[in-house]
Design an enzyme around this catalytic site. Structure first.
Site, PDB file in Angstrom:
ATOM      1  N   ASP A  14       1.003  -1.809  -0.091  1.00 16.21           N
ATOM      2  CA  ASP A  14      -0.125  -0.355  -0.216  1.00 16.21           C
ATOM      3  C   ASP A  14       0.142   1.441  -0.300  1.00 16.21           C
ATOM      4  O   ASP A  14       0.414   2.215   0.895  1.00 16.21           O
ATOM      5  CB  ASP A  14      -1.157  -0.005   1.016  1.00 16.21           C
ATOM      6  CG  ASP A  14      -2.192  -1.156   1.564  1.00 16.21           C
ATOM      7  OD1 ASP A  14      -2.195  -1.278   0.104  1.00 16.21           O
ATOM      8  OD2 ASP A  14      -2.449  -1.438   1.955  1.00 16.21           O
ATOM      9  N   LYS A  17       2.064   2.058  -4.582  1.00 19.43           N
ATOM     10  CA  LYS A  17       2.233   1.568  -6.325  1.00 19.43           C
ATOM     11  C   LYS A  17       1.347   1.895  -8.001  1.00 19.43           C
ATOM     12  O   LYS A  17       1.678   2.846  -8.658  1.00 19.43           O
ATOM     13  CB  LYS A  17       2.566  -0.071  -6.113  1.00 19.43           C
ATOM     14  CG  LYS A  17       3.435  -0.047  -5.395  1.00 19.43           C
ATOM     15  CD  LYS A  17       3.380  -2.217  -4.858  1.00 19.43           C
ATOM     16  CE  LYS A  17       2.414  -2.187  -4.706  1.00 19.43           C
ATOM     17  NZ  LYS A  17       2.061  -1.992  -2.806  1.00 19.43           N
ATOM     18  N   GLY A  41      -4.143  -4.039  -3.906  1.00 20.64           N
ATOM     19  CA  GLY A  41      -5.491  -3.353  -4.072  1.00 20.64           C
ATOM     20  C   GLY A  41      -4.828  -2.436  -4.441  1.00 20.64           C
ATOM     21  O   GLY A  41      -4.147  -0.816  -3.439  1.00 20.64           O
ATOM     22  N   HIS A  42      -4.937  -1.500  -5.681  1.00 20.33           N
ATOM     23  CA  HIS A  42      -3.513  -0.428  -6.091  1.00 20.33           C
ATOM     24  C   HIS A  42      -4.758   0.873  -6.695  1.00 20.33           C
ATOM     25  O   HIS A  42      -5.517   0.497  -7.771  1.00 20.33           O
ATOM     26  CB  HIS A  42      -2.678  -0.521  -7.325  1.00 20.33           C
ATOM     27  CG  HIS A  42      -2.109  -1.765  -6.957  1.00 20.33           C
ATOM     28  ND1 HIS A  42      -1.278  -2.396  -7.882  1.00 20.33           N
ATOM     29  CD2 HIS A  42      -1.854  -2.521  -5.543  1.00 20.33           C
ATOM     30  CE1 HIS A  42      -0.413  -3.356  -7.281  1.00 20.33           C
ATOM     31  NE2 HIS A  42      -0.939  -3.154  -5.685  1.00 20.33           N
ATOM     32  N   ARG A 144       3.119 -28.964  -7.109  1.00 15.63           N
ATOM     33  CA  ARG A 144       2.628 -29.412  -8.605  1.00 15.63           C
ATOM     34  C   ARG A 144       1.129 -29.576  -9.270  1.00 15.63           C
ATOM     35  O   ARG A 144       0.895 -30.722  -9.169  1.00 15.63           O
ATOM     36  CB  ARG A 144       3.993 -30.370  -8.647  1.00 15.63           C
ATOM     37  CG  ARG A 144       5.119 -29.408  -9.252  1.00 15.63           C
ATOM     38  CD  ARG A 144       6.382 -30.430  -9.168  1.00 15.63           C
ATOM     39  NE  ARG A 144       6.205 -31.069  -7.344  1.00 15.63           N
ATOM     40  CZ  ARG A 144       7.356 -31.914  -6.964  1.00 15.63           C
ATOM     41  NH1 ARG A 144       8.263 -32.465  -8.277  1.00 15.63           N
ATOM     42  NH2 ARG A 144       6.816 -32.088  -5.623  1.00 15.63           N
ATOM     43  N   GLN A 223       1.607  -6.095  -3.276  1.00 12.60           N
ATOM     44  CA  GLN A 223       2.589  -6.095  -1.705  1.00 12.60           C
ATOM     45  C   GLN A 223       3.674  -5.077  -1.830  1.00 12.60           C
ATOM     46  O   GLN A 223       3.835  -4.281  -1.908  1.00 12.60           O
ATOM     47  CB  GLN A 223       2.774  -7.521  -1.272  1.00 12.60           C
ATOM     48  CG  GLN A 223       1.216  -8.019  -2.004  1.00 12.60           C
ATOM     49  CD  GLN A 223       1.037  -9.203  -2.759  1.00 12.60           C
ATOM     50  OE1 GLN A 223       1.729  -9.315  -3.551  1.00 12.60           O
ATOM     51  NE2 GLN A 223      -0.254  -8.978  -3.279  1.00 12.60           N
ATOM     52  N   VAL A 299      -8.796  -3.204   0.019  1.00  9.83           N
ATOM     53  CA  VAL A 299      -8.703  -4.104  -0.244  1.00  9.83           C
ATOM     54  C   VAL A 299     -10.274  -4.924   0.421  1.00  9.83           C
ATOM     55  O   VAL A 299     -11.388  -5.156   0.790  1.00  9.83           O
ATOM     56  CB  VAL A 299      -8.813  -5.519  -0.862  1.00  9.83           C
ATOM     57  CG1 VAL A 299      -8.485  -6.943  -0.584  1.00  9.83           C
ATOM     58  CG2 VAL A 299      -7.489  -4.863  -2.385  1.00  9.83           C
ATOM     59  N   LYS A 330       2.826   9.918   0.228  1.00 14.74           N
ATOM     60  CA  LYS A 330       1.949  10.388   1.229  1.00 14.74           C
ATOM     61  C   LYS A 330       2.827  11.501   2.090  1.00 14.74           C
ATOM     62  O   LYS A 330       2.282  11.415   3.372  1.00 14.74           O
ATOM     63  CB  LYS A 330       1.335   9.899   1.814  1.00 14.74           C
ATOM     64  CG  LYS A 330       0.941   9.001   0.742  1.00 14.74           C
ATOM     65  CD  LYS A 330      -0.277   7.515   1.520  1.00 14.74           C
ATOM     66  CE  LYS A 330      -1.643   8.087   2.296  1.00 14.74           C
ATOM     67  NZ  LYS A 330      -2.556   6.793   2.178  1.00 14.74           N
ATOM     68  N   VAL A 411       2.809  14.290  -3.578  1.00 11.59           N
ATOM     69  CA  VAL A 411       2.163  14.949  -2.163  1.00 11.59           C
ATOM     70  C   VAL A 411       0.790  14.617  -2.350  1.00 11.59           C
ATOM     71  O   VAL A 411       0.070  15.950  -1.808  1.00 11.59           O
ATOM     72  CB  VAL A 411       2.688  16.537  -2.726  1.00 11.59           C
ATOM     73  CG1 VAL A 411       4.059  16.352  -2.534  1.00 11.59           C
ATOM     74  CG2 VAL A 411       2.110  17.409  -3.669  1.00 11.59           C
TER      75      VAL A 411
HETATM   76  P1  GDP Z   1      -0.380   0.690  -3.324  1.00 12.80           P
HETATM   77  O1  GDP Z   1      -1.430  -1.262  -3.354  1.00 12.80           O
HETATM   78  O2  GDP Z   1       0.235   0.652  -3.091  1.00 12.80           O
HETATM   79  O3  GDP Z   1      -0.752   0.697  -4.242  1.00 12.80           O
HETATM   80  O4  GDP Z   1      -1.346   1.437  -2.649  1.00 12.80           O
HETATM   81  P2  GDP Z   1      -3.084   2.130  -1.698  1.00 12.80           P
HETATM   82  O5  GDP Z   1      -3.568   2.516  -2.988  1.00 12.80           O
HETATM   83  O6  GDP Z   1      -3.318   0.425  -1.497  1.00 12.80           O
HETATM   84  O7  GDP Z   1      -2.973   2.786  -0.901  1.00 12.80           O
HETATM   85  C1  GDP Z   1      -2.422   4.212  -0.848  1.00 12.80           C
HETATM   86  C2  GDP Z   1      -2.933   5.010  -0.465  1.00 12.80           C
HETATM   87  O8  GDP Z   1      -3.048   5.970  -0.968  1.00 12.80           O
HETATM   88  C3  GDP Z   1      -4.436   5.240  -1.923  1.00 12.80           C
HETATM   89  O9  GDP Z   1      -5.668   5.465  -2.010  1.00 12.80           O
HETATM   90  C4  GDP Z   1      -3.971   6.386  -2.529  1.00 12.80           C
HETATM   91  O10 GDP Z   1      -4.864   6.990  -3.437  1.00 12.80           O
HETATM   92  C5  GDP Z   1      -3.280   7.444  -1.820  1.00 12.80           C
HETATM   93  N1  GDP Z   1      -2.091   8.165  -1.812  1.00 12.80           N
HETATM   94  C6  GDP Z   1      -1.091   7.926  -2.969  1.00 12.80           C
HETATM   95  N2  GDP Z   1      -0.019   8.641  -3.169  1.00 12.80           N
HETATM   96  C7  GDP Z   1      -0.975   9.865  -1.912  1.00 12.80           C
HETATM   97  C8  GDP Z   1      -0.210  11.104  -1.408  1.00 12.80           C
HETATM   98  O11 GDP Z   1       0.557  11.097  -2.232  1.00 12.80           O
HETATM   99  N3  GDP Z   1      -0.496  11.834  -0.582  1.00 12.80           N
HETATM  100  C9  GDP Z   1      -1.738  10.653  -0.346  1.00 12.80           C
HETATM  101  N4  GDP Z   1      -2.267  11.782   0.188  1.00 12.80           N
HETATM  102  N5  GDP Z   1      -2.027   9.715  -0.407  1.00 12.80           N
HETATM  103  C10 GDP Z   1      -1.634   9.393  -1.776  1.00 12.80           C
HETATM  104  P1  IMO Z   2      -1.098  -3.980  -2.270  1.00 12.70           P
HETATM  105  O1  IMO Z   2      -0.634  -4.474  -3.706  1.00 12.70           O
HETATM  106  C1  IMO Z   2      -0.988  -4.825   2.037  1.00 12.70           C
HETATM  107  C2  IMO Z   2      -1.000  -8.735   3.595  1.00 12.70           C
HETATM  108  C3  IMO Z   2      -2.708  -9.217   4.631  1.00 12.70           C
HETATM  109  C4  IMO Z   2      -1.553 -10.353   5.039  1.00 12.70           C
HETATM  110  C5  IMO Z   2      -0.357 -10.899   4.185  1.00 12.70           C
HETATM  111  C6  IMO Z   2      -1.126 -12.149   3.782  1.00 12.70           C
HETATM  112  O2  IMO Z   2      -2.383  -3.529  -2.283  1.00 12.70           O
HETATM  113  O3  IMO Z   2       0.500  -3.001  -1.951  1.00 12.70           O
HETATM  114  P2  IMO Z   2      -2.846 -12.390   1.489  1.00 12.70           P
HETATM  115  O4  IMO Z   2      -3.995 -12.747   1.088  1.00 12.70           O
HETATM  116  O5  IMO Z   2      -1.314 -12.121   0.139  1.00 12.70           O
HETATM  117  O6  IMO Z   2      -1.766 -13.910   1.955  1.00 12.70           O
HETATM  118  O7  IMO Z   2      -2.104 -12.268   2.965  1.00 12.70           O
HETATM  119  O8  IMO Z   2       0.143  -9.856   3.621  1.00 12.70           O
HETATM  120  N1  IMO Z   2      -1.224  -8.281   2.182  1.00 12.70           N
HETATM  121  C7  IMO Z   2      -0.960  -6.651   2.067  1.00 12.70           C
HETATM  122  N2  IMO Z   2      -1.047  -5.820   3.194  1.00 12.70           N
HETATM  123  N3  IMO Z   2      -1.044  -4.630   0.559  1.00 12.70           N
HETATM  124  C8  IMO Z   2      -1.427  -5.848   0.100  1.00 12.70           C
HETATM  125  O9  IMO Z   2      -1.345  -4.873  -1.365  1.00 12.70           O
HETATM  126  C9  IMO Z   2      -1.470  -6.737   0.366  1.00 12.70           C
HETATM  127  N4  IMO Z   2      -1.227  -7.928   0.094  1.00 12.70           N
HETATM  128  C10 IMO Z   2      -1.525  -8.323   0.587  1.00 12.70           C
HETATM  129  O10 IMO Z   2      -3.085  -8.180   4.371  1.00 12.70           O
HETATM  130  O11 IMO Z   2      -1.053  -9.708   6.053  1.00 12.70           O
HETATM  131 MG    MG Z   3      -2.965  -1.800  -1.730  1.00  5.48          MG
END
Ligand code: GDP
Ligand code: IMO
Ligand code: MG
Length: 422
Positions: A14, A17, A41-42, A144, A223, A299, A330, A411
């Site tokens: 999170d 990415k 969850g991107h 496998r 991740q 997610v 952030k 930002v």
């Molecule tokens: P990912 O899984 O690495 O793609 O990240 P996520 O989407 O799960 O979580 C990142 C969260 O931070 C999302 O809600 C984005 O919209 C938000 N976000 C990303 N960059 C920034 C930033 O620079 N500032 C703020 N305030 N929010 C951000």
């Molecule tokens: P993104 O791509 C944050 C965490 C879960 C749990 C552990 C194992 O959005 O950054 P799993 O379902 O993969 O077997 O869970 O990994 N986890 C994540 N935490 N961002 C993710 O993906 C994650 N994908 C899995 O919360 O602790």
């Molecule tokens: Mg995410």
């Protein structure tokens, strides 16, 4: 011959990415996911719209370029269909743009049930998985017994499914776990049919052909490094290699074909699910990071645990991945903070260490360096030069400590709220 540039998370996921892949896609001709599945969850925001992608690469919104779901990914046909149909409804038909590897493994309905059953059996030592069947699907791959997207093209598809399900049913019986997948199974077979609309390919040939033709490829990780099955905080990890080497095995790209490695980190730290987190804050500051940063899972909606930036962990991640450029996300979340802390070492018992330990024990205490907060809205800045001196001190300290330049600073969640340093 071109190289593949890789973008990946350096913390516990999170990091942002999705946003950065979307921002970088104009520089590339192809975007490819190399591991993970719908546990990801991107989030992407632009033009007042917000999208959360789970299995589909984050390069799909920039000019109809080919996007690839690589062999290292595990695919849930039901969730994939829901995601693709929603995108189609908002005007993004991906049937010609999206290429899916024959060698990507399929998440079956019983994999989801097994995920829940294994978690239930763990009692108080739960991993806190996303419940998407990730672990059981990768387990079947390695033992496998897996089922792959390419099996869709086999006349034995139903028999392969029946054999896999039969094995799962036996395990679930031994765990005395009750479930009903009648509806889910029907939905899965329909969704698998839906998958046939997309280009099911030998993606390793596709990617290598692109490189030979001089086309640039961006590999998108899911991740983060500290959730890597080998190098993360085992057993509180996911089941794939989230590190740079995962791009080689997850796409069929040779190690000497890797170019830039973009490492993404938040200006602080978060973690969702169980497991060690040395700089976690249990106080009002942690709650403030969660509130201002909207730190709730994309997610699962679960609260993300929050804490200070951990340079011990960050340096470890940079080492494992061979990061060539850092991307900091952030920072705006800490706009109102008087003091910002960064862990530079750990004290364990009487000793100090700058290495991420094999196990994080209760007596581990982060050693912090304090920074004066910048106390203004970073969103008003459009170039690095415009940033306040206190913020630049923070960035430049990270650069000095890690020896890697911070090339992009985000930002805000919107595509436009991004400062790229030349
Ligand atoms: P990912 O899984 O690495 O793609 O990240 P996520 O989407 O799960 O979580 C990142 C969260 O931070 C999302 O809600 C984005 O919209 C938000 N976000 C990303 N960059 C920034 C930033 O620079 N500032 C703020 N305030 N929010 C951000
Ligand atoms: P993104 O791509 C944050 C965490 C879960 C749990 C552990 C194992 O959005 O950054 P799993 O379902 O993969 O077997 O869970 O990994 N986890 C994540 N935490 N961002 C993710 O993906 C994650 N994908 C899995 O919360 O602790
Ligand atoms: Mg995410």
């Amino acid at each position: 011959m071109k190289k593949v540039d890789v973008i990946l998370g350096l913390q516990w996921g999170d990091e942002g990415k999705g946003k950065v892949v979307d921002v970088l896609t104009p520089r590339y001709e192809v975007v490819a996911r190399f591991q993970g599945g719908p546990n990801a969850g991107h989030t992407l925001e632009f033009g007042g719209e917000k999208y959360v992608l789970r299995s589909i690469p984050s390069g799909i919104f920039q000019g109809g370029k080919p996007n690839v779901i690589g062999n290292g990914v595990v695919l849930d046909a039901i969730l994939f269909r829901a995601e693709a149909e929603e995108l189609a409804r908002s005007g993004h038909d991906l049937t010609r743009q999206l290429f899916i590897s024959k060698k990507a493994h399929l998440i079956l309905p019983t994999h989801r049930v097994l995920d829940a059953a294994y978690e239930a059996a763990k009692g108080s030592a739960k991993i806190g998985t996303t419940g998407k069947g990730i672990g059981p699907t990768y387990t079947d791959k390695v033992s496998r017994n897996g089922m792959r997207v390419g099996d869709l093209l086999s006349p034995d598809f139903e028999a392969i499914y029946a054999a896999a399900k039969e094995r799962h049913v036996k395990i679930l019986r031994s765990l005395d776990y009750r479930y009903d997948i009648t509806e889910l199974e029907k939905e899965w077979f329909d969704a698998v049919e839906y998958l046939r609309r997309f280009r099911i390919v030998d993606s390793e040939y596709f990617i290598n052909e692109c490189l030979r033709e001089g086309r640039s490829v961006l590999a998108e990780g899911a991740q983060g490094t500290l959730l890597d099955v080998d190098f993360g905080s085992y057993p509180f990890v996911t089941s794939s290699n989230t590190v740079c080497a995962g791009a080689c095995t997850g796409l069929g790209v040779a190690p000497n074909r890797i170019g830039e490695v973009y490492g993404i980190f938040k200006a602080y730290c978060t973690r969702v699910g169980s497991g060690p987190f040395p700089t976690e804050l249990f106080d009002e500051t942690g709650a403030e990071l969660r509130r201002v940063g909207h730190e709730f899972g994309a997610v699962t909606g679960r609260e993300r645990r929050c804490g200070w930036l951990d340079l011990v962990a960050l340096k470890y991640s940079i080492m494992i991945n061979g990061v060539t450029q850092l991307i900091m996300m952030k920072s705006d979340v800490m706009n109102g903070f008087d003091t910002i802390r960064v862990a530079t070492e750990y004290a364990i018992g009487g000793a100090r260490t700058a290495q991420f330990p094999y196990t994080v024990t209760d007596d581990l205490q982060p050693v912090y360096t304090d920074f004066e907060g910048w106390k203004c809205d970073l969103r008003d800045c459009r170039t690095y030069e415009e940033f306040p001196a206190a913020f630049k001190r923070y960035v430049e300290f990270i650069e000095r400590e890690t020896g890697v330049p911070v090339k992009i600073i985000s930002v805000g969640p919107d595509r436009g709220e991004t400062i790229v340093r030349e």
